[in-house]
Design an enzyme around this catalytic site. Sequence first.
Site, PDB file in Angstrom:
ATOM      1  N   ARG A  19       0.963  -1.263  -0.059  1.00 37.35           N
ATOM      2  CA  ARG A  19      -0.032  -0.165   0.005  1.00 37.35           C
ATOM      3  C   ARG A  19       1.048   1.113   0.070  1.00 37.35           C
ATOM      4  O   ARG A  19       2.062   1.120   0.382  1.00 37.35           O
ATOM      5  CB  ARG A  19      -0.967   0.157   1.437  1.00 37.35           C
ATOM      6  CG  ARG A  19      -1.798  -0.977   1.408  1.00 37.35           C
ATOM      7  CD  ARG A  19      -3.444  -0.851   0.733  1.00 37.35           C
ATOM      8  NE  ARG A  19      -3.774   0.488   1.103  1.00 37.35           N
ATOM      9  CZ  ARG A  19      -4.434   0.550   2.400  1.00 37.35           C
ATOM     10  NH1 ARG A  19      -4.660  -0.455   3.178  1.00 37.35           N
ATOM     11  NH2 ARG A  19      -4.894   1.700   2.741  1.00 37.35           N
ATOM     12  N   HIS A  82       7.131   8.743  16.708  1.00 36.84           N
ATOM     13  CA  HIS A  82       6.277  10.095  17.262  1.00 36.84           C
ATOM     14  C   HIS A  82       5.719  10.020  18.585  1.00 36.84           C
ATOM     15  O   HIS A  82       5.097  11.112  18.942  1.00 36.84           O
ATOM     16  CB  HIS A  82       5.363  10.641  15.904  1.00 36.84           C
ATOM     17  CG  HIS A  82       5.808  10.408  14.650  1.00 36.84           C
ATOM     18  ND1 HIS A  82       7.065  11.090  14.261  1.00 36.84           N
ATOM     19  CD2 HIS A  82       5.603   9.709  13.697  1.00 36.84           C
ATOM     20  CE1 HIS A  82       7.301  10.519  13.163  1.00 36.84           C
ATOM     21  NE2 HIS A  82       6.338   9.785  12.648  1.00 36.84           N
ATOM     22  N   HIS A 102      14.214   6.448   8.267  1.00 29.60           N
ATOM     23  CA  HIS A 102      12.926   6.440   7.741  1.00 29.60           C
ATOM     24  C   HIS A 102      12.815   6.543   6.096  1.00 29.60           C
ATOM     25  O   HIS A 102      13.729   7.049   5.477  1.00 29.60           O
ATOM     26  CB  HIS A 102      12.225   7.840   8.162  1.00 29.60           C
ATOM     27  CG  HIS A 102      11.845   7.859   9.463  1.00 29.60           C
ATOM     28  ND1 HIS A 102      10.757   7.254  10.517  1.00 29.60           N
ATOM     29  CD2 HIS A 102      12.741   8.589  10.646  1.00 29.60           C
ATOM     30  CE1 HIS A 102      11.151   7.371  11.664  1.00 29.60           C
ATOM     31  NE2 HIS A 102      12.095   8.439  11.654  1.00 29.60           N
ATOM     32  N   LEU A 103      11.873   5.645   5.650  1.00 30.52           N
ATOM     33  CA  LEU A 103      11.669   5.645   4.148  1.00 30.52           C
ATOM     34  C   LEU A 103      11.403   7.119   3.633  1.00 30.52           C
ATOM     35  O   LEU A 103      11.686   7.734   2.644  1.00 30.52           O
ATOM     36  CB  LEU A 103      10.561   4.728   3.829  1.00 30.52           C
ATOM     37  CG  LEU A 103      10.940   3.488   4.087  1.00 30.52           C
ATOM     38  CD1 LEU A 103       9.741   2.568   4.509  1.00 30.52           C
ATOM     39  CD2 LEU A 103      11.783   2.619   2.970  1.00 30.52           C
ATOM     40  N   ARG A 109       5.859  16.027   5.925  1.00 29.32           N
ATOM     41  CA  ARG A 109       4.517  15.471   6.045  1.00 29.32           C
ATOM     42  C   ARG A 109       3.577  15.917   7.183  1.00 29.32           C
ATOM     43  O   ARG A 109       3.844  17.364   7.408  1.00 29.32           O
ATOM     44  CB  ARG A 109       4.550  13.922   6.302  1.00 29.32           C
ATOM     45  CG  ARG A 109       5.427  13.245   5.064  1.00 29.32           C
ATOM     46  CD  ARG A 109       5.406  11.748   5.388  1.00 29.32           C
ATOM     47  NE  ARG A 109       4.236  10.952   5.319  1.00 29.32           N
ATOM     48  CZ  ARG A 109       4.127   9.938   5.686  1.00 29.32           C
ATOM     49  NH1 ARG A 109       4.923   9.107   6.007  1.00 29.32           N
ATOM     50  NH2 ARG A 109       2.824   9.247   5.570  1.00 29.32           N
ATOM     51  N   ARG A 113       3.865  14.214  12.496  1.00 36.15           N
ATOM     52  CA  ARG A 113       5.195  13.492  12.362  1.00 36.15           C
ATOM     53  C   ARG A 113       6.549  14.138  12.462  1.00 36.15           C
ATOM     54  O   ARG A 113       7.482  13.703  12.121  1.00 36.15           O
ATOM     55  CB  ARG A 113       4.929  12.791  10.932  1.00 36.15           C
ATOM     56  CG  ARG A 113       3.900  12.053  10.598  1.00 36.15           C
ATOM     57  CD  ARG A 113       4.059  11.239   9.265  1.00 36.15           C
ATOM     58  NE  ARG A 113       2.744  10.484   8.771  1.00 36.15           N
ATOM     59  CZ  ARG A 113       2.192   9.484   9.003  1.00 36.15           C
ATOM     60  NH1 ARG A 113       2.971   8.626   9.670  1.00 36.15           N
ATOM     61  NH2 ARG A 113       1.050   9.202   8.628  1.00 36.15           N
TER      62      ARG A 113
HETATM   63  O1  CA2 Z   1       8.861   6.927   6.613  1.00 40.11           O
HETATM   64  C1  CA2 Z   1       9.093   6.129   7.405  1.00 40.11           C
HETATM   65  O2  CA2 Z   1       9.687   5.110   7.399  1.00 40.11           O
HETATM   66  C2  CA2 Z   1       8.145   5.990   8.635  1.00 40.11           C
HETATM   67  O3  CA2 Z   1       8.674   5.494   9.844  1.00 40.11           O
HETATM   68  C3  CA2 Z   1       6.917   5.066   8.460  1.00 40.11           C
HETATM   69  C4  CA2 Z   1       5.584   5.011   9.169  1.00 40.11           C
HETATM   70  C5  CA2 Z   1       5.159   6.433   9.673  1.00 40.11           C
HETATM   71  O4  CA2 Z   1       4.384   6.565  10.721  1.00 40.11           O
HETATM   72  C6  CA2 Z   1       6.539   7.475  10.141  1.00 40.11           C
HETATM   73  O5  CA2 Z   1       5.852   8.613  10.210  1.00 40.11           O
HETATM   74  C7  CA2 Z   1       7.323   7.360   8.987  1.00 40.11           C
HETATM   75  C8  CA2 Z   1       4.573   4.299   8.568  1.00 40.11           C
HETATM   76  C9  CA2 Z   1       4.981   2.948   8.259  1.00 40.11           C
HETATM   77  C10 CA2 Z   1       3.673   2.333   7.839  1.00 40.11           C
HETATM   78  O6  CA2 Z   1       4.062   1.498   6.647  1.00 40.11           O
HETATM   79  C11 CA2 Z   1       2.782   1.263   5.667  1.00 40.11           C
HETATM   80  C12 CA2 Z   1       3.213   0.350   5.060  1.00 40.11           C
HETATM   81  C13 CA2 Z   1       2.362  -0.081   3.734  1.00 40.11           C
HETATM   82  C14 CA2 Z   1       1.017   0.664   3.728  1.00 40.11           C
HETATM   83  C15 CA2 Z   1       0.949   1.642   4.560  1.00 40.11           C
HETATM   84  C16 CA2 Z   1       1.812   1.845   5.641  1.00 40.11           C
END
Ligand code: CA2
Length: 144
Positions: A19, A82, A102-103, A109, A113
Amino acid sequence: MTDTIYVLNGPNLNLLGMREPEIYGSDTLDDIAGMLEDRARELGVAVDVRQTNHEGHLVDWLHEAQAEGAKAVLLNAGAYTHTSIALLDAIRAVRTPVIEVHLSDPKTREPFRHLSYVGMAAVQTVEGLGARSYIVALEAAAAL
Ligand code: CA2
């Protein structure tokens, strides 16, 4: 003995690649683990890649990283980044250096965050480079 770098991933990162590829890219966590293993071999280190949806597991693994003498930890704590003072305390409690990963770039954002408890204690943050964030962080960890 080969140095080991723990790569700890938090909630929902098991769904990577399925996703929201426009935010997180299309690589799965297994794909990223494979890339890390290849680069680790070139760098002469080992990686131990894990994922959990549970905050306390991340705390336990940070303690374990120190107890096992890991060289460093790469930590993508997902949304716990966070919210989690427990993770902030755990990073401060261990001597093992932690690099925040972080990716996406959370600072560009939603405002919720922008605060990172992990970043308050991490030695470095690598973010916004997609899967390459992990590789850049691994190179930094291997050079510590
Ligand atoms: O950018 C990143 O690596 C984050 O750590 C990813 C987290 C987010 O809460 C941080 O703010 C930034 C969320 C990971 C959720 O991964 C998903 C994977 C597939 C579909 C939806 C979310």
